[in-house]
Motif scaffolding. Structure first.
Motif, PDB file in Angstrom:
ATOM      1  N   VAL A 212       0.888  -1.156   0.000  1.00 31.03           N
ATOM      2  CA  VAL A 212       0.000   0.000   0.000  1.00 31.03           C
ATOM      3  C   VAL A 212       0.930   1.212   0.000  1.00 31.03           C
ATOM      4  O   VAL A 212       1.868   1.275   0.791  1.00 31.03           O
ATOM      5  N   TYR A 213       0.682   2.163  -0.878  1.00 27.22           N
ATOM      6  CA  TYR A 213       1.572   3.325  -0.936  1.00 27.22           C
ATOM      7  C   TYR A 213       0.795   4.538  -1.432  1.00 27.22           C
ATOM      8  O   TYR A 213      -0.402   4.473  -1.661  1.00 27.22           O
ATOM      9  N   GLY A 214       1.475   5.642  -1.597  1.00 26.14           N
ATOM     10  CA  GLY A 214       0.833   6.916  -1.889  1.00 26.14           C
ATOM     11  C   GLY A 214       0.196   7.095  -3.242  1.00 26.14           C
ATOM     12  O   GLY A 214      -0.368   8.155  -3.527  1.00 26.14           O
ATOM     13  N   GLY A 215       0.282   6.106  -4.119  1.00 22.55           N
ATOM     14  CA  GLY A 215      -0.446   6.153  -5.379  1.00 22.55           C
ATOM     15  C   GLY A 215       0.177   6.975  -6.483  1.00 22.55           C
ATOM     16  O   GLY A 215      -0.417   7.133  -7.543  1.00 22.55           O
ATOM     17  N   GLY A 216       1.384   7.483  -6.259  1.00 25.30           N
ATOM     18  CA  GLY A 216       2.018   8.316  -7.274  1.00 25.30           C
ATOM     19  C   GLY A 216       2.910   7.529  -8.209  1.00 25.30           C
ATOM     20  O   GLY A 216       3.309   6.408  -7.926  1.00 25.30           O
ATOM     21  N   ARG A 217       3.236   8.149  -9.340  1.00 29.76           N
ATOM     22  CA  ARG A 217       4.109   7.503 -10.319  1.00 29.76           C
ATOM     23  C   ARG A 217       5.490   8.154 -10.367  1.00 29.76           C
ATOM     24  O   ARG A 217       6.348   7.740 -11.134  1.00 29.76           O
ATOM     25  N   LEU A 218       5.709   9.195  -9.545  1.00 32.67           N
ATOM     26  CA  LEU A 218       6.963   9.941  -9.574  1.00 32.67           C
ATOM     27  C   LEU A 218       7.910   9.492  -8.465  1.00 32.67           C
ATOM     28  O   LEU A 218       7.480   8.977  -7.435  1.00 32.67           O
ATOM     29  N   GLY A 219       9.197   9.735  -8.660  1.00 32.36           N
ATOM     30  CA  GLY A 219      10.197   9.548  -7.629  1.00 32.36           C
ATOM     31  C   GLY A 219      10.301   8.125  -7.114  1.00 32.36           C
ATOM     32  O   GLY A 219      10.033   7.156  -7.830  1.00 32.36           O
ATOM     33  N   LEU A 220      10.685   8.026  -5.838  1.00 35.33           N
ATOM     34  CA  LEU A 220      10.811   6.713  -5.222  1.00 35.33           C
ATOM     35  C   LEU A 220       9.467   6.012  -5.139  1.00 35.33           C
ATOM     36  O   LEU A 220       9.393   4.785  -5.228  1.00 35.33           O
ATOM     37  N   MET A 221       8.391   6.786  -4.975  1.00 33.28           N
ATOM     38  CA  MET A 221       7.057   6.178  -4.933  1.00 33.28           C
ATOM     39  C   MET A 221       6.785   5.419  -6.231  1.00 33.28           C
ATOM     40  O   MET A 221       6.331   4.271  -6.206  1.00 33.28           O
ATOM     41  N   GLY A 222       7.051   6.035  -7.343  1.00 30.67           N
ATOM     42  CA  GLY A 222       6.837   5.369  -8.627  1.00 30.67           C
ATOM     43  C   GLY A 222       7.763   4.179  -8.808  1.00 30.67           C
ATOM     44  O   GLY A 222       7.360   3.146  -9.348  1.00 30.67           O
ATOM     45  N   ALA A 223       8.994   4.308  -8.317  1.00 32.41           N
ATOM     46  CA  ALA A 223       9.973   3.225  -8.464  1.00 32.41           C
ATOM     47  C   ALA A 223       9.599   2.009  -7.628  1.00 32.41           C
ATOM     48  O   ALA A 223       9.717   0.870  -8.098  1.00 32.41           O
ATOM     49  N   VAL A 224       9.148   2.206  -6.396  1.00 33.75           N
ATOM     50  CA  VAL A 224       8.789   1.068  -5.550  1.00 33.75           C
ATOM     51  C   VAL A 224       7.573   0.354  -6.138  1.00 33.75           C
ATOM     52  O   VAL A 224       7.499  -0.880  -6.143  1.00 33.75           O
ATOM     53  N   ALA A 225       6.627   1.115  -6.662  1.00 36.19           N
ATOM     54  CA  ALA A 225       5.449   0.513  -7.295  1.00 36.19           C
ATOM     55  C   ALA A 225       5.855  -0.249  -8.552  1.00 36.19           C
ATOM     56  O   ALA A 225       5.400  -1.380  -8.776  1.00 36.19           O
ATOM     57  N   ALA A 226       6.717   0.339  -9.374  1.00 30.59           N
ATOM     58  CA  ALA A 226       7.168  -0.318 -10.603  1.00 30.59           C
ATOM     59  C   ALA A 226       7.889  -1.620 -10.290  1.00 30.59           C
ATOM     60  O   ALA A 226       7.691  -2.628 -10.976  1.00 30.59           O
ATOM     61  N   GLY A 227       8.727  -1.608  -9.247  1.00 33.59           N
ATOM     62  CA  GLY A 227       9.440  -2.824  -8.865  1.00 33.59           C
ATOM     63  C   GLY A 227       8.495  -3.930  -8.447  1.00 33.59           C
ATOM     64  O   GLY A 227       8.659  -5.091  -8.832  1.00 33.59           O
ATOM     65  N   ALA A 228       7.484  -3.578  -7.664  1.00 33.25           N
ATOM     66  CA  ALA A 228       6.507  -4.573  -7.205  1.00 33.25           C
ATOM     67  C   ALA A 228       5.660  -5.080  -8.368  1.00 33.25           C
ATOM     68  O   ALA A 228       5.435  -6.290  -8.497  1.00 33.25           O
TER      69      ALA A 228
END
Length: 193
Positions: A37-53
């Motif tokens: 579960v995360y902040g829903g963004g596609r930018l920065g580390l937020m986007g990177a952690v989502a992309a990795g998962a």
């Protein structure tokens, strides 16, 4: 832990290690069958952690406030994307949807999320593990300040172990999985406060 709320920056620092770290964390969670579960963004580390998962086949639930949900910021690739009215609702959703909290490097918003998770644990709003990945020594000063608050007496002895910090993700996840809840302030007697 079936799901972990991941807190991290929406910026991409010049040092590429941070983005690589976020991607690796997302991939590791997915490989272990832990949803994110995360902040829903596609930018920065937020986007990177989502992309990795997501690249590793993991579940990614984004929670983003309406003010940030425009197409330039929101991540349409999430397994689920919840758009909420406020930051308060966003943080409540993080707590409701997760079994623990994992903080990666980040800025002011990340600190807000981390300290709220710690504060809510102290009070008794949740009994979930609060992990801090101190990659590259990023949080050395923060951990020193936390020790200072404990030594001075602003953090009660019963709550000194709420923040679980490690340099290594595997060790941190193991410690979070072994977490045992402490006595919250809501359950303490006046003489214990």
């Amino acid at each position: 832990m079936k799901r972990i709320a991941v807190y991290c920056g929406s910026a991409s620092p010049a040092d590429p290690r941070y983005v690589a770290l976020a991607r690796a964390v997302g991939a590791t969670l997915a490989a272990r069958g832990i949803g994110m579960v995360y902040g829903g963004g596609r930018l920065g580390l937020m986007g990177a952690v989502a992309a990795g998962a997501l690249a590793a086949g993991g579940e990614v639930i984004g929670v983003i406030p309406e003010a940030l949900a425009g197409p330039e910021v929101a991540n349409p690739d999430c397994t689920e994307l919840h758009v909420v009215r406020s930051m308060h609702e966003r943080k409540q959703a993080f707590t409701d949807l997760s079994d623990g909290f994992l903080t990666l490097p980040g800025g002011v918003g990340t600190m807000d999320e981390l300290w709220e998770a710690v504060s809510w644990a102290q009070l008794g709003y949740h009994a979930k593990p609060v992990g801090l990945l101190n990659a590259f020594g990023f949080y050395d000063h923060l951990l020193a300040f936390n020790r200072h608050m404990i030594e001075v007496g602003f953090v009660r002895p019963a709550h000194a172990g709420i923040l679980i910090a490690e340099h290594d993700l595997d060790l941190l996840l193991a410690r979070m999985a072994a977490h045992e809840p402490h006595q919250p302030i809501f359950a303490m007697k006046a003489e214990d406060l």
